[in-house]
Design a protein around this motif. Structure first.
Motif, PDB file in Angstrom:
ATOM      1  N   ASP A 136       5.406 -31.842  38.435  1.00 14.22           N
ATOM      2  CA  ASP A 136       6.649 -31.067  38.444  1.00 14.22           C
ATOM      3  C   ASP A 136       7.235 -31.019  39.857  1.00 14.22           C
ATOM      4  O   ASP A 136       6.525 -30.735  40.825  1.00 14.22           O
ATOM      5  N   THR A 137       8.543 -31.289  39.972  1.00 18.10           N
ATOM      6  CA  THR A 137       9.263 -31.204  41.246  1.00 18.10           C
ATOM      7  C   THR A 137      10.568 -30.454  41.024  1.00 18.10           C
ATOM      8  O   THR A 137      10.914 -30.093  39.892  1.00 18.10           O
ATOM      9  N   LEU A 138      11.313 -30.234  42.113  1.00 18.55           N
ATOM     10  CA  LEU A 138      12.624 -29.599  42.001  1.00 18.55           C
ATOM     11  C   LEU A 138      13.590 -30.432  41.169  1.00 18.55           C
ATOM     12  O   LEU A 138      14.523 -29.902  40.559  1.00 18.55           O
ATOM     13  N   ASP A 139      13.380 -31.733  41.150  1.00 17.57           N
ATOM     14  CA  ASP A 139      14.249 -32.636  40.399  1.00 17.57           C
ATOM     15  C   ASP A 139      13.758 -32.874  38.978  1.00 17.57           C
ATOM     16  O   ASP A 139      14.283 -33.739  38.275  1.00 17.57           O
ATOM     17  N   GLY A 140      12.732 -32.140  38.561  1.00 16.78           N
ATOM     18  CA  GLY A 140      12.168 -32.343  37.235  1.00 16.78           C
ATOM     19  C   GLY A 140      10.813 -33.027  37.324  1.00 16.78           C
ATOM     20  O   GLY A 140      10.211 -33.124  38.397  1.00 16.78           O
ATOM     21  N   THR A 179     -10.047 -40.789  43.200  1.00 14.57           N
ATOM     22  CA  THR A 179      -9.394 -39.655  43.871  1.00 14.57           C
ATOM     23  C   THR A 179     -10.256 -38.400  43.753  1.00 14.57           C
ATOM     24  O   THR A 179     -10.711 -38.044  42.662  1.00 14.57           O
ATOM     25  N   GLN A 180     -10.471 -37.731  44.891  1.00 13.68           N
ATOM     26  CA  GLN A 180     -11.277 -36.518  44.909  1.00 13.68           C
ATOM     27  C   GLN A 180     -10.388 -35.288  44.713  1.00 13.68           C
ATOM     28  O   GLN A 180      -9.193 -35.297  45.007  1.00 13.68           O
ATOM     29  N   THR A 181     -11.008 -34.214  44.243  1.00  9.75           N
ATOM     30  CA  THR A 181     -10.238 -32.983  44.079  1.00  9.75           C
ATOM     31  C   THR A 181      -9.770 -32.465  45.437  1.00  9.75           C
ATOM     32  O   THR A 181     -10.417 -32.687  46.458  1.00  9.75           O
ATOM     33  N   ASP A 182      -8.634 -31.782  45.471  1.00  6.03           N
ATOM     34  CA  ASP A 182      -7.973 -31.263  46.672  1.00  6.03           C
ATOM     35  C   ASP A 182      -7.373 -32.353  47.541  1.00  6.03           C
ATOM     36  O   ASP A 182      -7.042 -32.115  48.707  1.00  6.03           O
ATOM     37  N   THR A 183      -7.215 -33.558  46.992  1.00  5.32           N
ATOM     38  CA  THR A 183      -6.493 -34.605  47.717  1.00  5.32           C
ATOM     39  C   THR A 183      -5.008 -34.246  47.758  1.00  5.32           C
ATOM     40  O   THR A 183      -4.415 -33.892  46.733  1.00  5.32           O
ATOM     41  N   ARG A 184      -4.413 -34.340  48.939  1.00  4.60           N
ATOM     42  CA  ARG A 184      -2.985 -33.998  49.083  1.00  4.60           C
ATOM     43  C   ARG A 184      -2.154 -35.273  49.171  1.00  4.60           C
ATOM     44  O   ARG A 184      -2.474 -36.180  49.947  1.00  4.60           O
ATOM     45  N   TYR A 192       4.740 -31.679  49.109  1.00  7.72           N
ATOM     46  CA  TYR A 192       3.309 -31.951  49.240  1.00  7.72           C
ATOM     47  C   TYR A 192       2.580 -31.368  48.024  1.00  7.72           C
ATOM     48  O   TYR A 192       2.711 -30.176  47.724  1.00  7.72           O
ATOM     49  N   VAL A 193       1.812 -32.240  47.355  1.00  6.16           N
ATOM     50  CA  VAL A 193       1.122 -31.851  46.124  1.00  6.16           C
ATOM     51  C   VAL A 193      -0.386 -32.009  46.303  1.00  6.16           C
ATOM     52  O   VAL A 193      -0.868 -33.063  46.726  1.00  6.16           O
ATOM     53  N   THR A 194      -1.124 -30.950  45.989  1.00  4.33           N
ATOM     54  CA  THR A 194      -2.588 -31.001  46.033  1.00  4.33           C
ATOM     55  C   THR A 194      -3.108 -31.293  44.627  1.00  4.33           C
ATOM     56  O   THR A 194      -2.850 -30.531  43.690  1.00  4.33           O
ATOM     57  N   LEU A 195      -3.816 -32.424  44.478  1.00  7.50           N
ATOM     58  CA  LEU A 195      -4.353 -32.827  43.183  1.00  7.50           C
ATOM     59  C   LEU A 195      -5.694 -32.134  42.941  1.00  7.50           C
ATOM     60  O   LEU A 195      -6.595 -32.197  43.786  1.00  7.50           O
ATOM     61  N   VAL A 196      -5.810 -31.465  41.815  1.00  4.42           N
ATOM     62  CA  VAL A 196      -7.022 -30.718  41.478  1.00  4.42           C
ATOM     63  C   VAL A 196      -7.635 -31.318  40.211  1.00  4.42           C
ATOM     64  O   VAL A 196      -6.984 -31.355  39.158  1.00  4.42           O
ATOM     65  N   ARG A 249       8.170 -23.945  52.811  1.00  5.28           N
ATOM     66  CA  ARG A 249       7.974 -23.791  54.240  1.00  5.28           C
ATOM     67  C   ARG A 249       9.038 -24.635  54.939  1.00  5.28           C
ATOM     68  O   ARG A 249       8.944 -25.857  54.975  1.00  5.28           O
ATOM     69  N   ASN A 250      10.067 -23.954  55.445  1.00  5.53           N
ATOM     70  CA  ASN A 250      11.256 -24.624  55.995  1.00  5.53           C
ATOM     71  C   ASN A 250      11.906 -25.465  54.895  1.00  5.53           C
ATOM     72  O   ASN A 250      12.305 -24.918  53.883  1.00  5.53           O
ATOM     73  N   THR A 251      11.967 -26.785  55.048  1.00  7.00           N
ATOM     74  CA  THR A 251      12.564 -27.619  53.992  1.00  7.00           C
ATOM     75  C   THR A 251      11.509 -28.323  53.143  1.00  7.00           C
ATOM     76  O   THR A 251      11.858 -29.088  52.245  1.00  7.00           O
ATOM     77  N   ASP A 252      10.230 -28.085  53.425  1.00  9.50           N
ATOM     78  CA  ASP A 252       9.156 -28.709  52.645  1.00  9.50           C
ATOM     79  C   ASP A 252       8.688 -27.772  51.532  1.00  9.50           C
ATOM     80  O   ASP A 252       8.777 -26.550  51.647  1.00  9.50           O
ATOM     81  N   ILE A 253       8.178 -28.386  50.464  1.00  9.39           N
ATOM     82  CA  ILE A 253       7.665 -27.634  49.319  1.00  9.39           C
ATOM     83  C   ILE A 253       6.200 -27.998  49.113  1.00  9.39           C
ATOM     84  O   ILE A 253       5.799 -29.163  49.304  1.00  9.39           O
ATOM     85  N   TYR A 254       5.407 -26.999  48.713  1.00 12.27           N
ATOM     86  CA  TYR A 254       3.980 -27.196  48.462  1.00 12.27           C
ATOM     87  C   TYR A 254       3.645 -26.708  47.058  1.00 12.27           C
ATOM     88  O   TYR A 254       4.151 -25.673  46.609  1.00 12.27           O
ATOM     89  N   SER A 255       2.809 -27.486  46.368  1.00 14.66           N
ATOM     90  CA  SER A 255       2.369 -27.095  45.033  1.00 14.66           C
ATOM     91  C   SER A 255       1.055 -27.807  44.732  1.00 14.66           C
ATOM     92  O   SER A 255       0.574 -28.625  45.520  1.00 14.66           O
ATOM     93  N   SER A 256       0.459 -27.504  43.588  1.00 20.46           N
ATOM     94  CA  SER A 256      -0.757 -28.197  43.136  1.00 20.46           C
ATOM     95  C   SER A 256      -0.517 -28.731  41.728  1.00 20.46           C
ATOM     96  O   SER A 256       0.330 -28.200  40.994  1.00 20.46           O
ATOM     97  N   ALA A 257      -1.244 -29.790  41.385  1.00 22.56           N
ATOM     98  CA  ALA A 257      -1.088 -30.407  40.066  1.00 22.56           C
ATOM     99  C   ALA A 257      -2.462 -30.793  39.530  1.00 22.56           C
ATOM    100  O   ALA A 257      -3.285 -31.358  40.266  1.00 22.56           O
ATOM    101  N   PRO A 258      -2.739 -30.509  38.255  1.00 23.40           N
ATOM    102  CA  PRO A 258      -4.041 -30.864  37.686  1.00 23.40           C
ATOM    103  C   PRO A 258      -4.080 -32.330  37.249  1.00 23.40           C
ATOM    104  O   PRO A 258      -3.076 -32.881  36.761  1.00 23.40           O
TER     105      PRO A 258
END
Length: 388
Positions: A293-297, A307-312, A333-337, A269-278
């Motif tokens: 995982d990120t664009l830089d590895g 930490t609760q699930t769906d914490t960003r 931005y990473v959503t922890l599941v 979204r524009n210059t930001d990236i969104y993903s989720s991580a278990p």
């Protein structure tokens, strides 16, 4: 008694000191509004169009305007061949005005061509790249069919040893004047010469290699430099890789539209990236190091205890580089599941039961509620007296 005419300056809504450009602009506005083609069957609109046309015919002509300023409408009364309102419209060249009007009516209109140098048309194509290539930039090679100057005739289109001839229809001007009769008199309209297509010249003996076009089409490989931060649907412009110019004009440009393939993990979204991580239940409860995982590895992130699930969380500077400045990047931005294990061995189950007993005994809470509901009236009376 004859109807008194309105002042021509009042008709066009301009001052007496208005210059030619202002007069033309005012008339174009009124002509587009009241033209009969835009108001079919409207007699009032037709009358206003005639009135505006008469005013423009006088005020756009320096001699007629000088006579009008001195004598008013009396300067043109009783003239031979008079048209609407006693004014002679014959011989007027209103092609430029009506070309603009009809262009607005029909979505494009007439375009006057010039036999002078003109830039060639732009070409468009597309290229597909990966998500990471769009983020950090890349170089791609595309294949295009481009026109080049014919080496045999040097771009003239004429057979070697011959030359182009002046068009007999337009006399080399590339334009012809067409006289037409309209409801308010005779009008002259300037159009492109159909014989020479506006070039003013005719080829009698065509070059056998280019068939008179002056160009040879060939497949070429073009290197496209795609900048870091480009987004899906944006285009890269390559100067002078389009169609050849006309009459010595420069080539057009090549516009390469970039199509970015979707990524299996990241959304942009524009210059930001969104993903989720278990993360595991133990990591969420006790805290600990998680690999993301990120664009830089892969990077390490310290998960906070509880930490609760769906914490960003936000990883600063791990997004996409800005198209204007590749050294400036967005965020990730990473959503922890929290992952719940699907199968447990005997030891893990016993350990989890002990954990539950120590943290609220949630497994037995439901059983106690069900047992309470099954008690009869006598049992509840007995329990009540035992509590006294």
């Amino acid at each position: 008694m004859a109807e008194q005419k309105r002042d021509y300056y009042e008709v066009l809504g301009i001052d007496k000191s208005a210059d030619d450009a202002t007069i033309k602009k005012a008339y174009r506005k009124l002509a587009k509004k009241y033209h009969p083609d835009a108001n079919p069957g409207d007699k009032e609109a037709e009358a206003k169009f005639k009135e505006a046309s008469e005013a423009y015919a006088v005020l756009s002509d320096a001699d007629k305007r000088r006579q009008y300023d001195q004598f008013g409408h009396a300067a043109f009364e009783g003239g031979a061949g008079a048209g609407a309102g006693g004014f002679d419209f014959s011989g007027m060249d209103m092609g430029d005005i009506f070309g603009d009007i009809f262009g607005d009516f029909f979505g494009g209109g007439r375009r006057q061509q010039s036999n002078g140098p003109m830039k060639g048309a732009n070409l468009r194509t597309s290229v597909r790249i990966k998500f990471e290539e769009a983020a950090f930039g890349c170089t791609k090679e595309i294949e295009m069919v481009l026109k080049d100057e014919c080496p045999t005739c040097k771009g003239s289109g004429a057979k070697p040893g011959t030359s182009k001839k002046t068009c007999g229809k337009c006399g080399g001007k590339g334009k012809i004047v067409v006289t037409q009769q309209s409801f308010f008199g005779t009008v002259q309209n300037v159009t492109t010469c159909p014989d020479c297509n506006g070039s003013g010249q005719i080829i009698t003996d065509k070059c056998v290699d280019c068939h008179g076009t002056g160009y040879i089409a060939k497949k070429k490989r073009i290197e496209v430099s795609i900048p870091a931060g480009i987004d899906d649907g944006q285009a890269v412009r390559i100067r002078e890789k389009g169609e050849p110019g006309i009459n010595g004009g420069p080539r057009g440009d090549l516009l390469v539209e970039v199509r970015v393939a979707p990524h299996p993990i990241f959304q942009r979204r524009n210059t930001d990236i969104y993903s989720s991580a278990p993360i595991s239940f133990a990591q969420a409860a006790l805290g600990g190091e998680a690999i993301i995982d990120t664009l830089d590895g892969k990077v390490s992130y310290e998960v906070k205890p509880g930490t609760q699930t769906d914490t960003r969380i936000r990883l600063r500077g791990k997004g996409v580089p800005s198209l204007r400045n590749k050294d400036v990047r967005g965020d990730h931005y990473v959503t922890l599941v929290v992952q719940v294990p699907k199968s447990l061995n005997k030891e893990a189950k016993e350990a989890l039961k002990k954990f539950d007993e120590a943290t609220g005994n949630t497994l037995k809470a439901a059983t106690e509620v069900k047992s309470e509901k099954k008690k009869g009236f006598k049992d509840k009376i007995k329990d009540a007296f035992e509590d006294l």
